[in-house]
Design an enzyme around this catalytic site. Structure first.
Site, PDB file in Angstrom:
ATOM      1  N   ARG A 171       0.831  -1.214   0.000  1.00 42.53           N
ATOM      2  CA  ARG A 171       0.000   0.000   0.000  1.00 42.53           C
ATOM      3  C   ARG A 171       0.863   1.261   0.000  1.00 42.53           C
ATOM      4  NH1 ARG A 171      -5.347   0.275   2.009  1.00 42.53           N
ATOM      5  NH2 ARG A 171      -4.907   2.114   3.267  1.00 42.53           N
ATOM      6  N   ARG A 175       9.638   5.962  -3.227  1.00 39.69           N
ATOM      7  CA  ARG A 175       9.929   6.959  -4.268  1.00 39.69           C
ATOM      8  C   ARG A 175      11.376   7.390  -4.261  1.00 39.69           C
ATOM      9  NH1 ARG A 175       5.454  10.197  -2.229  1.00 39.69           N
ATOM     10  NH2 ARG A 175       3.584   9.400  -3.242  1.00 39.69           N
ATOM     11  N   ARG A 248      -9.594  -6.697  13.387  1.00 39.08           N
ATOM     12  CA  ARG A 248      -8.690  -5.994  14.306  1.00 39.08           C
ATOM     13  C   ARG A 248      -9.437  -4.762  14.790  1.00 39.08           C
ATOM     14  NH1 ARG A 248      -5.018  -7.527  16.997  1.00 39.08           N
ATOM     15  NH2 ARG A 248      -3.638  -5.725  16.819  1.00 39.08           N
ATOM     16  N   ARG A 279       0.271   5.334  16.357  1.00 33.71           N
ATOM     17  CA  ARG A 279       0.383   6.703  15.859  1.00 33.71           C
ATOM     18  C   ARG A 279      -0.318   7.683  16.786  1.00 33.71           C
ATOM     19  NH1 ARG A 279      -2.798   5.563  10.101  1.00 33.71           N
ATOM     20  NH2 ARG A 279      -4.552   4.508  11.031  1.00 33.71           N
ATOM     21  N   GLU A 300      -3.346   6.208  19.244  1.00 32.27           N
ATOM     22  CA  GLU A 300      -4.055   5.081  18.640  1.00 32.27           C
ATOM     23  C   GLU A 300      -3.367   3.759  19.003  1.00 32.27           C
ATOM     24  OE1 GLU A 300      -5.254   5.963  14.571  1.00 32.27           O
ATOM     25  OE2 GLU A 300      -4.903   3.867  14.049  1.00 32.27           O
ATOM     26  N   TYR A 348     -11.293  -4.440   2.973  1.00 29.14           N
ATOM     27  CA  TYR A 348     -10.663  -3.208   3.427  1.00 29.14           C
ATOM     28  C   TYR A 348     -10.754  -2.139   2.336  1.00 29.14           C
ATOM     29  CZ  TYR A 348      -8.241   0.438   5.510  1.00 29.14           C
ATOM     30  OH  TYR A 348      -7.995   1.686   6.007  1.00 29.14           O
ATOM     31  N   ASP A 350     -10.973   1.855   1.073  1.00 24.27           N
ATOM     32  CA  ASP A 350     -10.782   3.274   1.364  1.00 24.27           C
ATOM     33  C   ASP A 350     -12.093   3.996   1.071  1.00 24.27           C
ATOM     34  OD1 ASP A 350      -8.184   3.394   2.337  1.00 24.27           O
ATOM     35  OD2 ASP A 350      -7.293   3.460   0.334  1.00 24.27           O
TER      36      ASP A 350
HETATM   37  P1  FAD Z   1     -19.105   2.490   8.218  1.00 24.15           P
HETATM   38  O1  FAD Z   1     -18.550   3.856   8.185  1.00 24.15           O
HETATM   39  O2  FAD Z   1     -18.588   1.550   9.257  1.00 24.15           O
HETATM   40  O3  FAD Z   1     -20.679   2.612   8.366  1.00 24.15           O
HETATM   41  C1  FAD Z   1     -21.520   1.523   8.725  1.00 24.15           C
HETATM   42  C2  FAD Z   1     -22.644   2.073   9.601  1.00 24.15           C
HETATM   43  O4  FAD Z   1     -23.646   1.048   9.761  1.00 24.15           O
HETATM   44  C3  FAD Z   1     -22.197   2.453  11.011  1.00 24.15           C
HETATM   45  O5  FAD Z   1     -22.557   3.784  11.285  1.00 24.15           O
HETATM   46  C4  FAD Z   1     -22.927   1.464  11.911  1.00 24.15           C
HETATM   47  O6  FAD Z   1     -23.321   2.027  13.145  1.00 24.15           O
HETATM   48  C5  FAD Z   1     -24.156   1.120  11.067  1.00 24.15           C
HETATM   49  N1  FAD Z   1     -24.736  -0.190  11.399  1.00 24.15           N
HETATM   50  C6  FAD Z   1     -24.114  -1.393  11.401  1.00 24.15           C
HETATM   51  N2  FAD Z   1     -24.976  -2.354  11.771  1.00 24.15           N
HETATM   52  C7  FAD Z   1     -26.168  -1.761  12.008  1.00 24.15           C
HETATM   53  C8  FAD Z   1     -27.446  -2.236  12.432  1.00 24.15           C
HETATM   54  N3  FAD Z   1     -27.678  -3.524  12.715  1.00 24.15           N
HETATM   55  N4  FAD Z   1     -28.470  -1.344  12.558  1.00 24.15           N
HETATM   56  C9  FAD Z   1     -28.253  -0.024  12.294  1.00 24.15           C
HETATM   57  N5  FAD Z   1     -27.074   0.483  11.910  1.00 24.15           N
HETATM   58  C10 FAD Z   1     -26.044  -0.380  11.756  1.00 24.15           C
HETATM   59  N6  FAD Z   1     -10.172   5.540   4.176  1.00 24.15           N
HETATM   60  C11 FAD Z   1      -9.593   6.513   3.434  1.00 24.15           C
HETATM   61  O7  FAD Z   1      -9.955   6.697   2.262  1.00 24.15           O
HETATM   62  N7  FAD Z   1      -8.633   7.353   3.971  1.00 24.15           N
HETATM   63  C12 FAD Z   1      -8.218   7.233   5.262  1.00 24.15           C
HETATM   64  O8  FAD Z   1      -7.339   8.000   5.714  1.00 24.15           O
HETATM   65  C13 FAD Z   1      -8.806   6.197   6.066  1.00 24.15           C
HETATM   66  N8  FAD Z   1      -8.417   6.056   7.350  1.00 24.15           N
HETATM   67  C14 FAD Z   1      -8.956   5.053   8.089  1.00 24.15           C
HETATM   68  C15 FAD Z   1      -8.508   4.904   9.398  1.00 24.15           C
HETATM   69  C16 FAD Z   1      -9.007   3.883  10.186  1.00 24.15           C
HETATM   70  C17 FAD Z   1      -8.533   3.729  11.587  1.00 24.15           C
HETATM   71  C18 FAD Z   1      -9.964   2.977   9.624  1.00 24.15           C
HETATM   72  C19 FAD Z   1     -10.487   1.823  10.439  1.00 24.15           C
HETATM   73  C20 FAD Z   1     -10.437   3.134   8.335  1.00 24.15           C
HETATM   74  C21 FAD Z   1      -9.937   4.174   7.541  1.00 24.15           C
HETATM   75  N9  FAD Z   1     -10.397   4.374   6.237  1.00 24.15           N
HETATM   76  C22 FAD Z   1      -9.810   5.359   5.480  1.00 24.15           C
HETATM   77  C23 FAD Z   1     -11.503   3.556   5.645  1.00 24.15           C
HETATM   78  C24 FAD Z   1     -12.909   4.220   5.840  1.00 24.15           C
HETATM   79  O9  FAD Z   1     -13.169   4.359   7.220  1.00 24.15           O
HETATM   80  C25 FAD Z   1     -14.004   3.343   5.202  1.00 24.15           C
HETATM   81  O10 FAD Z   1     -13.732   3.153   3.844  1.00 24.15           O
HETATM   82  C26 FAD Z   1     -15.423   3.924   5.282  1.00 24.15           C
HETATM   83  O11 FAD Z   1     -15.660   4.645   6.446  1.00 24.15           O
HETATM   84  C27 FAD Z   1     -16.431   2.783   5.196  1.00 24.15           C
HETATM   85  O12 FAD Z   1     -17.765   3.259   5.120  1.00 24.15           O
HETATM   86  P2  FAD Z   1     -18.975   2.245   5.293  1.00 24.15           P
HETATM   87  O13 FAD Z   1     -20.225   3.005   5.034  1.00 24.15           O
HETATM   88  O14 FAD Z   1     -18.730   1.018   4.501  1.00 24.15           O
HETATM   89  O15 FAD Z   1     -18.895   1.746   6.828  1.00 24.15           O
HETATM   90  N1  UDP Z   2       3.434   0.674   7.925  1.00 28.14           N
HETATM   91  C1  UDP Z   2       4.678   0.619   8.524  1.00 28.14           C
HETATM   92  N2  UDP Z   2       5.194   1.734   9.086  1.00 28.14           N
HETATM   93  C2  UDP Z   2       4.539   2.925   9.081  1.00 28.14           C
HETATM   94  C3  UDP Z   2       3.273   2.982   8.459  1.00 28.14           C
HETATM   95  C4  UDP Z   2       2.752   1.832   7.890  1.00 28.14           C
HETATM   96  O1  UDP Z   2       5.285  -0.440   8.565  1.00 28.14           O
HETATM   97  O2  UDP Z   2       5.070   3.913   9.609  1.00 28.14           O
HETATM   98  C5  UDP Z   2       2.912  -0.573   7.333  1.00 28.14           C
HETATM   99  C6  UDP Z   2       2.019  -1.372   8.303  1.00 28.14           C
HETATM  100  O3  UDP Z   2       2.246  -2.742   8.053  1.00 28.14           O
HETATM  101  C7  UDP Z   2       0.623  -0.982   7.884  1.00 28.14           C
HETATM  102  C8  UDP Z   2       0.798  -0.864   6.365  1.00 28.14           C
HETATM  103  O4  UDP Z   2       2.100  -0.293   6.198  1.00 28.14           O
HETATM  104  O5  UDP Z   2      -0.334  -1.973   8.260  1.00 28.14           O
HETATM  105  C9  UDP Z   2      -0.235  -0.005   5.662  1.00 28.14           C
HETATM  106  O6  UDP Z   2      -0.187   1.298   6.218  1.00 28.14           O
HETATM  107  P1  UDP Z   2      -1.366   2.336   6.023  1.00 28.14           P
HETATM  108  O7  UDP Z   2      -0.930   3.644   6.541  1.00 28.14           O
HETATM  109  O8  UDP Z   2      -1.837   2.226   4.618  1.00 28.14           O
HETATM  110  O9  UDP Z   2      -2.426   1.729   7.031  1.00 28.14           O
HETATM  111  P2  UDP Z   2      -3.982   2.011   7.255  1.00 28.14           P
HETATM  112  O10 UDP Z   2      -4.387   3.173   6.392  1.00 28.14           O
HETATM  113  O11 UDP Z   2      -4.576   0.718   6.824  1.00 28.14           O
HETATM  114  O12 UDP Z   2      -4.088   2.258   8.715  1.00 28.14           O
END
Ligand code: FAD
Ligand code: UDP
Length: 366
Positions: A171, A175, A248, A279, A300, A348, A350
């Site tokens: 991912r 560069r 996770r 982080r 986190e 997974y 975005d």
């Molecule tokens: P969700 O946002 O999880 O929405 C699902 C909703 O359904 C929730 O509100 C939940 O309460 C509801 N629900 C579930 N079951 C029920 C039920 N039985 N009844 C009523 N409601 C219910 N993506 C990026 O592009 N850039 C980023 O920097 C990025 N950072 C991230 C960092 C973290 C820590 C994580 C975990 C993810 C990150 N993502 C990022 C991914 C991003 O969060 C997801 O792609 C996106 O939010 C998913 O949207 P969704 O609608 O599928 O799910």
């Molecule tokens: N990673 C790492 N060092 C860093 C940042 C990321 O080794 O400082 C690795 C780690 O294995 C992580 C993966 O790169 O799970 C993907 O990172 P990303 O930032 O894309 O994670 P996410 O957006 O899924 O939290």
């Protein structure tokens, strides 16, 4: 039937679908079991700062239609993610680029100098990489693997890097230019006013019920809508009949500090085992206009998923992928129910991919 669509979940998948359907004159009801809209992109204003409550979210995409779509609701700022990695007393730029290499090795000034080190170090992997450790070493060499990857990855996944699939590390860009941009996508930014504002606008004019769990009244919901759009966990939908999928989780420790600037960057990764968090996010640095005299930071901590916690990351090993496939098989037979988003697809995703998949699914219905 009162509604064309009952949408379970107000995250980006549910909200995009609801918005598209409502624009076509469909009657839509959105329910969410949380007490707020926006799913995991929810932001809350604390001390004048938009705090990302479920982890830092940076919008980045190569899809022009998705970028135009989100910009039709709110303006995005020019934020470019350029995290810092800390290990012991050292600080490096991420992702792996000439700034990282020239600091790591004191004889590196040009791409050729950097390649000399990387080529020499990656010789130890003389076959196709079989796991994350081998993949990382063949991308950037053992020195960088040990300082910037090994500890972070083991904390994040609670597994040895030799037991993890190599795609996880792919991912990240590598560069040979001095460019700290974490993403390669053409478009990037943060919605001005926060993600909640974006989702509020997407759901404008649409009926939304919060604190409402679909499973509390399935028969009733099925009786009021022609189609259900389900965005919750797929195994939960089928009452875990085939077993539980693994996830996770994360624990967030958020603090309001009486200082204007804590770490000088929105994202600082801690890549060693000397601390348990991976982080630290300083939310005000996602914005460019904060005048708050305080700052809000979130530590986190990765965690094994347990009952009652949030499901954040899918565990895409063969066992879980196989179980997810069996649930997908069941889902494909479920009449009048559409499964979408990261929980229902066990994927997974975005943010932009979630929106794109809602576009595709909705357009495919016609
Ligand atoms: P969700 O946002 O999880 O929405 C699902 C909703 O359904 C929730 O509100 C939940 O309460 C509801 N629900 C579930 N079951 C029920 C039920 N039985 N009844 C009523 N409601 C219910 N993506 C990026 O592009 N850039 C980023 O920097 C990025 N950072 C991230 C960092 C973290 C820590 C994580 C975990 C993810 C990150 N993502 C990022 C991914 C991003 O969060 C997801 O792609 C996106 O939010 C998913 O949207 P969704 O609608 O599928 O799910
Ligand atoms: N990673 C790492 N060092 C860093 C940042 C990321 O080794 O400082 C690795 C780690 O294995 C992580 C993966 O790169 O799970 C993907 O990172 P990303 O930032 O894309 O994670 P996410 O957006 O899924 O939290």
């Amino acid at each position: 039937m009162k509604y064309d669509y009952l949408i379970v979940g107000s995250g980006l998948f549910g909200s995009t679908f609801a918005n598209l359907a409502s624009k076509q004159g469909k009657k839509v009801l959105v329910i969410d079991r949380r007490n707020h809209i926006a799913g995991n992109v929810y932001t809350k204003n604390i001390e004048g700062i938009n705090v990302h409550k479920y982890g830092a979210h940076i919008f980045h995409t190569d899809y022009k239609d998705v970028w135009d779509y989100v910009n039709s609701f709110v303006e995005f700022n020019r934020y470019t993610n350029s995290p810092i990695a800390r290990i012991g007393n050292e600080v490096y730029n991420m992702p792996f680029n000439m700034n990282t290499f020239s600091k790591m090795w004191d004889d590196v000034f040009t791409p050729e100098d950097a390649l000399k080190h990387i080529e020499e170090e990656k010789k130890e992997i003389d076959h196709e990489p079989q796991n994350l450790e081998e993949q990382a070493i063949s991308l950037v060499g053992r020195t960088i693997y040990e300082k910037l990857i090994k500890g972070y990855t083991e904390k994040q996944w609670n597994r040895d890097c030799k037991d993890l699939p190599s795609f996880i590390i792919k991912r990240l860009p590598v560069r040979l230019i001095y460019d700290n941009n974490y993403f390669n996508d053409k478009y990037q930014g943060i919605p001005i006013g926060g993600y909640t504002k974006l989702v509020e606008k997407m759901l404008e004019g649409i009926e939304v019920k919060l604190n409402t769990n679909y499973f509390d009244n399935v028969d009733y919901y099925k009786s009021i809508a022609k189609k259900i759009v389900y965005t919750g966990p797929i195994d939960e939908y089928f009452s875990y009949s085939l077993g539980k999928l693994e996830w996770r989780s994360l624990k967030f420790d958020t603090k309001i500090l009486n200082q204007t600037n804590y770490q000088g960057n929105a994202v600082v990764n801690y890549t060693g085992h000397e601390v348990d968090y991976t982080r630290v996010i300083e939310h005000k640095h996602f914005e460019f206009d904060s005048t708050s005299p305080k700052t809000v930071v979130t530590f986190e901590y990765p965690a094994d998923y347990k009952e009652g916690m949030e499901k954040y990351y899918t565990v895409n090993d063969s066992k879980n992928n196989e179980l997810a496939n069996r649930y997908r098989e069941l889902a494909s037979k479920e009449e009048n129910v559409i499964f979408g988003g990261r929980l229902a697809e066990y994927k997974y995703y975005d943010m932009d991919d979630v929106i794109k998949s809602a576009f595709d699914l909705f357009n495919g219905l016609k």
